[in-house]
Design an enzyme around this catalytic site. Structure first.
Site, PDB file in Angstrom:
ATOM      1  N   ARG A 109     -11.209  -9.036   9.366  1.00 42.34           N
ATOM      2  CA  ARG A 109     -10.692  -7.725   9.211  1.00 42.34           C
ATOM      3  C   ARG A 109     -11.159  -6.541   9.814  1.00 42.34           C
ATOM      4  O   ARG A 109     -12.622  -6.493   9.847  1.00 42.34           O
ATOM      5  CB  ARG A 109     -11.000  -7.481   7.468  1.00 42.34           C
ATOM      6  CG  ARG A 109     -10.556  -5.958   7.116  1.00 42.34           C
ATOM      7  CD  ARG A 109     -10.624  -5.676   5.754  1.00 42.34           C
ATOM      8  NE  ARG A 109      -9.541  -6.091   5.051  1.00 42.34           N
ATOM      9  CZ  ARG A 109      -9.051  -5.815   3.686  1.00 42.34           C
ATOM     10  NH1 ARG A 109      -9.637  -5.025   3.066  1.00 42.34           N
ATOM     11  NH2 ARG A 109      -7.874  -6.451   3.085  1.00 42.34           N
ATOM     12  N   HIS A 136      -0.818  -6.700   7.813  1.00 43.53           N
ATOM     13  CA  HIS A 136      -1.567  -7.474   6.965  1.00 43.53           C
ATOM     14  C   HIS A 136      -0.620  -8.649   6.363  1.00 43.53           C
ATOM     15  O   HIS A 136      -0.391  -8.887   5.085  1.00 43.53           O
ATOM     16  CB  HIS A 136      -1.847  -6.384   5.558  1.00 43.53           C
ATOM     17  CG  HIS A 136      -2.782  -6.864   4.515  1.00 43.53           C
ATOM     18  ND1 HIS A 136      -3.832  -7.838   4.964  1.00 43.53           N
ATOM     19  CD2 HIS A 136      -3.239  -6.033   3.552  1.00 43.53           C
ATOM     20  CE1 HIS A 136      -4.511  -7.826   3.786  1.00 43.53           C
ATOM     21  NE2 HIS A 136      -4.461  -6.983   3.062  1.00 43.53           N
ATOM     22  N   GLN A 139      -1.485 -10.529   2.749  1.00 44.50           N
ATOM     23  CA  GLN A 139      -1.158  -9.657   1.539  1.00 44.50           C
ATOM     24  C   GLN A 139       0.302 -10.057   1.335  1.00 44.50           C
ATOM     25  O   GLN A 139       0.940 -10.266   0.205  1.00 44.50           O
ATOM     26  CB  GLN A 139      -1.255  -8.056   1.853  1.00 44.50           C
ATOM     27  CG  GLN A 139      -0.629  -7.236   0.722  1.00 44.50           C
ATOM     28  CD  GLN A 139      -1.597  -7.417  -0.477  1.00 44.50           C
ATOM     29  OE1 GLN A 139      -2.697  -7.563  -0.369  1.00 44.50           O
ATOM     30  NE2 GLN A 139      -0.963  -7.906  -1.611  1.00 44.50           N
ATOM     31  N   ASP A 227       1.889   2.072  -1.232  1.00 45.91           N
ATOM     32  CA  ASP A 227       0.417   1.691  -1.007  1.00 45.91           C
ATOM     33  C   ASP A 227      -0.057   2.953  -0.789  1.00 45.91           C
ATOM     34  O   ASP A 227       0.567   4.160  -0.556  1.00 45.91           O
ATOM     35  CB  ASP A 227       0.390   0.984   0.511  1.00 45.91           C
ATOM     36  CG  ASP A 227      -0.978   0.505   0.849  1.00 45.91           C
ATOM     37  OD1 ASP A 227      -2.066   0.499   0.228  1.00 45.91           O
ATOM     38  OD2 ASP A 227      -1.000  -0.038   2.068  1.00 45.91           O
ATOM     39  N   CYS A 266      -0.413  -3.305  -3.180  1.00 45.87           N
ATOM     40  CA  CYS A 266      -1.282  -4.486  -2.567  1.00 45.87           C
ATOM     41  C   CYS A 266      -2.719  -4.013  -3.221  1.00 45.87           C
ATOM     42  O   CYS A 266      -3.687  -5.133  -3.086  1.00 45.87           O
ATOM     43  CB  CYS A 266      -1.473  -4.420  -1.013  1.00 45.87           C
ATOM     44  SG  CYS A 266      -1.971  -2.845  -0.423  1.00 45.87           S
ATOM     45  N   ARG A 294      -2.993 -13.757  -4.106  1.00 49.50           N
ATOM     46  CA  ARG A 294      -3.847 -13.630  -2.809  1.00 49.50           C
ATOM     47  C   ARG A 294      -4.602 -14.797  -2.677  1.00 49.50           C
ATOM     48  O   ARG A 294      -4.576 -15.676  -1.670  1.00 49.50           O
ATOM     49  CB  ARG A 294      -4.847 -12.335  -2.725  1.00 49.50           C
ATOM     50  CG  ARG A 294      -4.209 -11.164  -2.412  1.00 49.50           C
ATOM     51  CD  ARG A 294      -3.460 -10.999  -1.349  1.00 49.50           C
ATOM     52  NE  ARG A 294      -4.197 -11.133  -0.200  1.00 49.50           N
ATOM     53  CZ  ARG A 294      -5.134 -10.277   0.411  1.00 49.50           C
ATOM     54  NH1 ARG A 294      -5.025  -9.179  -0.141  1.00 49.50           N
ATOM     55  NH2 ARG A 294      -5.769 -10.518   1.354  1.00 49.50           N
TER      56      ARG A 294
HETATM   57  N1   CP Z   1      -5.089  -5.708  -0.783  1.00 53.73           N
HETATM   58  C1   CP Z   1      -6.132  -5.930  -0.176  1.00 53.73           C
HETATM   59  O1   CP Z   1      -6.396  -6.422   1.050  1.00 53.73           O
HETATM   60  O2   CP Z   1      -7.349  -5.602  -0.782  1.00 53.73           O
HETATM   61  P1   CP Z   1      -8.869  -5.398  -0.239  1.00 53.73           P
HETATM   62  O3   CP Z   1      -8.831  -4.397   0.611  1.00 53.73           O
HETATM   63  O4   CP Z   1      -9.550  -5.114  -1.550  1.00 53.73           O
HETATM   64  O5   CP Z   1      -9.109  -6.908   0.511  1.00 53.73           O
HETATM   65  N1  NVA Z   2      -3.097   0.011   4.082  1.00 53.83           N
HETATM   66  C1  NVA Z   2      -4.085  -0.090   3.396  1.00 53.83           C
HETATM   67  C2  NVA Z   2      -4.232  -1.402   2.733  1.00 53.83           C
HETATM   68  C3  NVA Z   2      -5.576  -1.743   2.017  1.00 53.83           C
HETATM   69  C4  NVA Z   2      -5.449  -3.225   1.395  1.00 53.83           C
HETATM   70  C5  NVA Z   2      -5.383   0.035   4.458  1.00 53.83           C
HETATM   71  O1  NVA Z   2      -5.192  -0.441   5.417  1.00 53.83           O
HETATM   72  O2  NVA Z   2      -6.255   0.689   3.931  1.00 53.83           O
END
Ligand code: CP
Ligand code: NVA
Length: 309
Positions: A109, A136, A139, A227, A266, A294
């Site tokens: 990540r 993502h 997701q 989101d 998400c 997930r």
């Molecule tokens: N939706 C998602 O990726 O959640 P986290 O940021 O908690 O991993």
């Molecule tokens: N769009 C958000 C998603 C988090 C899971 C971010 O990138 O922070």
């Protein structure tokens, strides 16, 4: 077979995504009601270890990949960039080389998508995208699984997105081209999503439309998605929050969608910013199924990168 990476949904393609989803449905059903830590009877990833590297915060991605590996019979090691040498300047290439010797797959990540591409270039084991600023994909595998479980077929589905044109929307748009559904994007001017993903989705046969009017975007939708307005790494700008305000998903907006429309998010949610309590806690919301999925979706993504699907 060359090393399979899962950096975007296109790595699996439409057939791959469909096969992963079918596998996830079967496996989820097969272990229904069992303790969450129990290993699946066939333990398909016994003796396999996933190394996870987090350069950004996470709750769901961290826990779901860990539990997914346990259920598949393997294990996971979790690294935070702040406590690794990567955070002190060790190169991505060297990190890729080392983790490839120690683990059977790597999940990252991070911020810049180019970093995960570089990691995959130097890794000799599969690399999985656990979120970048661009996309993502894990997701969206969980989102597609959730929509199917709730009785909606993907081809021809009308998905409405409200708010910021971000990484999650990019992967929804990518999925639309692969799985032949349509996306109605309701975002304010200046916050549009990636044009490259839109062009690819349209070339794949998806209808992607842009709407400045939130009610128009949601009209007749089968699925409504939003989101956070401020993604990780973005400045908390008042101007952006003000531009987003008309795109809040609330009851007045949800009544414009089909009567049986689903609401997806998400998570984490910023309650009463991008979505009201009434909607996220309401009868159309499937966000807790989405979060649980997930685990189930990623188990099948993991099986796919190891060539088991
Ligand atoms: N939706 C998602 O990726 O959640 P986290 O940021 O908690 O991993
Ligand atoms: N769009 C958000 C998603 C988090 C899971 C971010 O990138 O922070």
């Amino acid at each position: 077979m060359s090393t399979r990476h899962f950096l975007n949904l296109a790595d699996a393609g439409g057939d791959g995504v469909a096969a992963i989803l079918a596998d996830a449905i079967d496996r989820k059903r097969a272990r229904d009601g069992q303790p969450k830590g129990r290993v699946d009877a066939d333990a398909p990833l016994a003796d396999h270890v996933l190394a996870m590297v987090f350069e950004k915060n996470s709750t769901r991605t961290r826990v779901s990949f860990d539990i997914a590996m346990r259920q598949l019979g393997g294990g996971a090691v979790i690294l935070d960039s702040g406590t690794t040498q990567l955070g002190r300047g060790e190169t991505i290439a060297d990190t890729a080389r080392v983790l490839s010797r120690m683990a059977d797959a790597i999940m990252l990540r991070t911020d810049d998508h180019a970093k995960i591409e570089e990691l995959a270039h130097y890794a000799t084991v599969p690399v999985i995208n656990g979120l970048t600023d661009l996309s993502h994909p894990c997701q969206i595998m969980a989102d597609l699984l959730t929509v199917i479980e709730h009785g909606k077929a993907l081809p021809g589905l009308e998905v409405a997105w409200l708010g910021d044109g971000n990484n999650v929307l990019n992967s929804i748009v990518e999925a639309a081209g692969l799985m032949k559904f349509n996306v109605r994007i309701g975002v304010p001017e200046g916050y549009e999503s990636d044009a490259g993903f839109i062009a690819l989705a349209e070339a794949g046969g998806a209808r992607i439309s842009l709407h400045r009017d939130a009610a128009e975007a949601v009209a007749g939708a089968d699925v409504v998605v939003t989101d956070t307005w401020i993604s990780m790494g973005q400045a908390h700008a008042e101007a952006k929050l003000a531009a987003m305000a008309p795109y809040q998903v609330n009851d007045a907006l949800m009544v414009r969608a089909k009567a049986d429309a689903l609401f997806l998010h998400c998570l984490p949610a910023h309650r009463n910013e991008e979505v009201t309590d009434a909607v996220i806690d309401g009868p159309r919301s499937v966000v807790w199924d989405e979060a649980e999925n997930r685990i189930h979706a990623q188990k099948s993504v993991l099986r796919w990168v190891f060539g088991q699907i």
